[in-house]
Motif scaffolding. Sequence first.
Motif, PDB file in Angstrom:
ATOM      1  N   GLY A  88       0.764  -1.248   0.000  1.00  0.00           N
ATOM      2  CA  GLY A  88       0.000   0.000   0.000  1.00  0.00           C
ATOM      3  C   GLY A  88       0.788   1.288   0.000  1.00  0.00           C
ATOM      4  O   GLY A  88       0.194   2.371  -0.040  1.00  0.00           O
ATOM      5  N   SER A  89       2.115   1.221   0.034  1.00  0.00           N
ATOM      6  CA  SER A  89       2.881   2.464   0.006  1.00  0.00           C
ATOM      7  C   SER A  89       2.672   3.167  -1.330  1.00  0.00           C
ATOM      8  O   SER A  89       2.789   2.554  -2.394  1.00  0.00           O
ATOM      9  CB  SER A  89       4.371   2.193   0.223  1.00  0.00           C
ATOM     10  OG  SER A  89       5.084   3.418   0.288  1.00  0.00           O
ATOM     11  N   GLN A  90       2.392   4.452  -1.276  1.00  0.00           N
ATOM     12  CA  GLN A  90       2.116   5.217  -2.492  1.00  0.00           C
ATOM     13  C   GLN A  90       3.336   5.960  -3.012  1.00  0.00           C
ATOM     14  O   GLN A  90       3.311   6.553  -4.091  1.00  0.00           O
ATOM     15  CB  GLN A  90       0.971   6.196  -2.213  1.00  0.00           C
ATOM     16  CG  GLN A  90      -0.319   5.470  -1.840  1.00  0.00           C
ATOM     17  CD  GLN A  90      -1.397   6.407  -1.321  1.00  0.00           C
ATOM     18  OE1 GLN A  90      -1.297   7.615  -1.458  1.00  0.00           O
ATOM     19  NE2 GLN A  90      -2.440   5.838  -0.722  1.00  0.00           N
ATOM     20  N   VAL A  91       4.408   5.943  -2.210  1.00  0.00           N
ATOM     21  CA  VAL A  91       5.690   6.528  -2.598  1.00  0.00           C
ATOM     22  C   VAL A  91       6.779   5.693  -1.926  1.00  0.00           C
ATOM     23  O   VAL A  91       6.598   5.220  -0.803  1.00  0.00           O
ATOM     24  CB  VAL A  91       5.832   7.998  -2.135  1.00  0.00           C
ATOM     25  CG1 VAL A  91       7.178   8.579  -2.567  1.00  0.00           C
ATOM     26  CG2 VAL A  91       4.701   8.865  -2.656  1.00  0.00           C
ATOM     27  N   ILE A  92       7.909   5.513  -2.604  1.00  0.00           N
ATOM     28  CA  ILE A  92       9.066   4.863  -2.005  1.00  0.00           C
ATOM     29  C   ILE A  92      10.168   5.903  -1.855  1.00  0.00           C
ATOM     30  O   ILE A  92      10.562   6.552  -2.831  1.00  0.00           O
ATOM     31  CB  ILE A  92       9.586   3.687  -2.857  1.00  0.00           C
ATOM     32  CG1 ILE A  92       8.531   2.581  -2.948  1.00  0.00           C
ATOM     33  CG2 ILE A  92      10.891   3.149  -2.277  1.00  0.00           C
ATOM     34  CD1 ILE A  92       8.208   1.891  -1.630  1.00  0.00           C
ATOM     35  N   ASP A  93      10.670   6.066  -0.631  1.00  0.00           N
ATOM     36  CA  ASP A  93      11.749   7.003  -0.365  1.00  0.00           C
ATOM     37  C   ASP A  93      13.016   6.215  -0.042  1.00  0.00           C
ATOM     38  O   ASP A  93      12.949   5.161   0.605  1.00  0.00           O
ATOM     39  CB  ASP A  93      11.384   7.925   0.809  1.00  0.00           C
ATOM     40  CG  ASP A  93      12.377   9.065   0.956  1.00  0.00           C
ATOM     41  OD1 ASP A  93      12.543   9.823  -0.007  1.00  0.00           O
ATOM     42  OD2 ASP A  93      12.985   9.187   2.036  1.00  0.00           O
ATOM     43  N   LEU A  94      14.155   6.716  -0.480  1.00  0.00           N
ATOM     44  CA  LEU A  94      15.432   6.042  -0.256  1.00  0.00           C
ATOM     45  C   LEU A  94      16.344   6.919   0.591  1.00  0.00           C
ATOM     46  O   LEU A  94      16.499   8.120   0.314  1.00  0.00           O
ATOM     47  CB  LEU A  94      16.095   5.725  -1.603  1.00  0.00           C
ATOM     48  CG  LEU A  94      15.298   4.767  -2.498  1.00  0.00           C
ATOM     49  CD1 LEU A  94      15.885   4.727  -3.907  1.00  0.00           C
ATOM     50  CD2 LEU A  94      15.267   3.364  -1.890  1.00  0.00           C
ATOM     51  N   ASN A  95      16.949   6.306   1.609  1.00  0.00           N
ATOM     52  CA  ASN A  95      17.760   7.044   2.577  1.00  0.00           C
ATOM     53  C   ASN A  95      19.234   7.002   2.197  1.00  0.00           C
ATOM     54  O   ASN A  95      19.868   5.956   2.236  1.00  0.00           O
ATOM     55  CB  ASN A  95      17.557   6.436   3.976  1.00  0.00           C
ATOM     56  CG  ASN A  95      18.326   7.170   5.061  1.00  0.00           C
ATOM     57  OD1 ASN A  95      19.464   7.552   4.887  1.00  0.00           O
ATOM     58  ND2 ASN A  95      17.678   7.341   6.209  1.00  0.00           N
ATOM     59  N   PRO A 131       5.557   0.099  -9.563  1.00  0.00           N
ATOM     60  CA  PRO A 131       4.632   0.578 -10.604  1.00  0.00           C
ATOM     61  C   PRO A 131       4.959   1.996 -11.061  1.00  0.00           C
ATOM     62  O   PRO A 131       5.423   2.822 -10.265  1.00  0.00           O
ATOM     63  CB  PRO A 131       3.270   0.515  -9.908  1.00  0.00           C
ATOM     64  CG  PRO A 131       3.437  -0.561  -8.878  1.00  0.00           C
ATOM     65  CD  PRO A 131       4.843  -0.428  -8.387  1.00  0.00           C
ATOM     66  N   ALA A 132       4.726   2.263 -12.323  1.00  0.00           N
ATOM     67  CA  ALA A 132       5.118   3.539 -12.935  1.00  0.00           C
ATOM     68  C   ALA A 132       4.481   4.748 -12.247  1.00  0.00           C
ATOM     69  O   ALA A 132       5.077   5.833 -12.224  1.00  0.00           O
ATOM     70  CB  ALA A 132       4.761   3.534 -14.416  1.00  0.00           C
ATOM     71  N   HIS A 133       3.276   4.556 -11.679  1.00  0.00           N
ATOM     72  CA  HIS A 133       2.583   5.700 -11.077  1.00  0.00           C
ATOM     73  C   HIS A 133       3.081   6.014  -9.673  1.00  0.00           C
ATOM     74  O   HIS A 133       2.667   7.029  -9.086  1.00  0.00           O
ATOM     75  CB  HIS A 133       1.075   5.439 -11.036  1.00  0.00           C
ATOM     76  CG  HIS A 133       0.675   4.366 -10.070  1.00  0.00           C
ATOM     77  ND1 HIS A 133       0.759   3.018 -10.380  1.00  0.00           N
ATOM     78  CD2 HIS A 133       0.201   4.427  -8.789  1.00  0.00           C
ATOM     79  CE1 HIS A 133       0.335   2.301  -9.351  1.00  0.00           C
ATOM     80  NE2 HIS A 133       0.004   3.123  -8.378  1.00  0.00           N
ATOM     81  N   ILE A 134       3.939   5.175  -9.114  1.00  0.00           N
ATOM     82  CA  ILE A 134       4.436   5.378  -7.749  1.00  0.00           C
ATOM     83  C   ILE A 134       5.784   6.089  -7.807  1.00  0.00           C
ATOM     84  O   ILE A 134       6.761   5.547  -8.345  1.00  0.00           O
ATOM     85  CB  ILE A 134       4.553   4.042  -6.997  1.00  0.00           C
ATOM     86  CG1 ILE A 134       3.156   3.483  -6.752  1.00  0.00           C
ATOM     87  CG2 ILE A 134       5.326   4.210  -5.691  1.00  0.00           C
ATOM     88  CD1 ILE A 134       3.113   2.212  -5.936  1.00  0.00           C
TER      89      ILE A 134
END
Length: 319
Positions: A88-95, A131-134
């Motif tokens: 369900g995450s709508q964005v993935i952030d990288l630290n 997915p491309a939209h995320i």
Amino acid sequence: MQIALAPMEGLVDNILRDVLTRVGGIDWCVTEFIRVNDRLLTPAYFHKLAPELLHGAHTAAGVPLRVQLLGSDPVCLAENAALACELGSQVIDLNFGCPAKTVNKSRGGAVLLKEPELLNQIVEHVRRAVPAHIPVTAKMRLGFDSPDGALVCATALAEGGAAHIVVHARTKTDGYKPPAHWEWIPRVQDVVKVPVFANGDIWSVDDWRRCREVSGAEDIMLGRGLVARPDLARQIVAAKAGEDVVEMTWAQMQPMLQAFWTQSVAQLTEKQAPGRLKQWLAMLTRNYPEAVVLFTALRRETDLHQVSRLLGMSHPVAA
């Protein structure tokens, strides 16, 4: 203008995210980093650190939550990012900004700023896996021990597919020592076509004004400043709109502290809950003299019922 609540390991957990996002002014928030080593994590582990995933990836106040991953293996990070999206995450952030020695020793966080090609590979792998939209976003510092490579690192992230970049305007070696070098933000923005968020040393509306003047950044991420002044985002929104800035009173803080305590007792151990409350109170002492008094009274207190009484709760919580 977007205002984000920073992901602070060991401080801004789901409980504090819930309480702070209820105040208003925050557009989105981020989990504490989820450490990825050499295996696919379980859904249960994601839910432990990001229970908001069970509720549409939003806090109770409706503020979107994004999952942040930390690691150095592009393939494993990509696999876990894909799973986070399935959950369900709508964005993935990288630290790429954590300065902790233990994290850096295990090749995570700010130490990766020494390897811009790896930064690029990580973002590319994650971008292809979700997915491309995320959107895939990234958080970085200016460098490990020097800002000389900041522009190269930011370019590597943007070319890898980062939708935006948050720049904590210090190096790893700087830690949290003032000042934040906001003058580097426009230099970063000049070399990338994606939005750049300013982060670091924004403790007040006046700090925000100075940061915007120096950095030129409209978008910001607030960390310790927002924890120490829970209505800072709301104050900044009012100031930007030309409205009167009304500061939250200590009396208005009371229900927040009580809600935080109630959730802490319900979710943490008897030993952990008082410590987390004292941790937040210690930061509130920066702006509230009343917090100094309460922190002093609570400093050595471990009894849950006594803590409840000191917080003014007529019905003490029980573990």
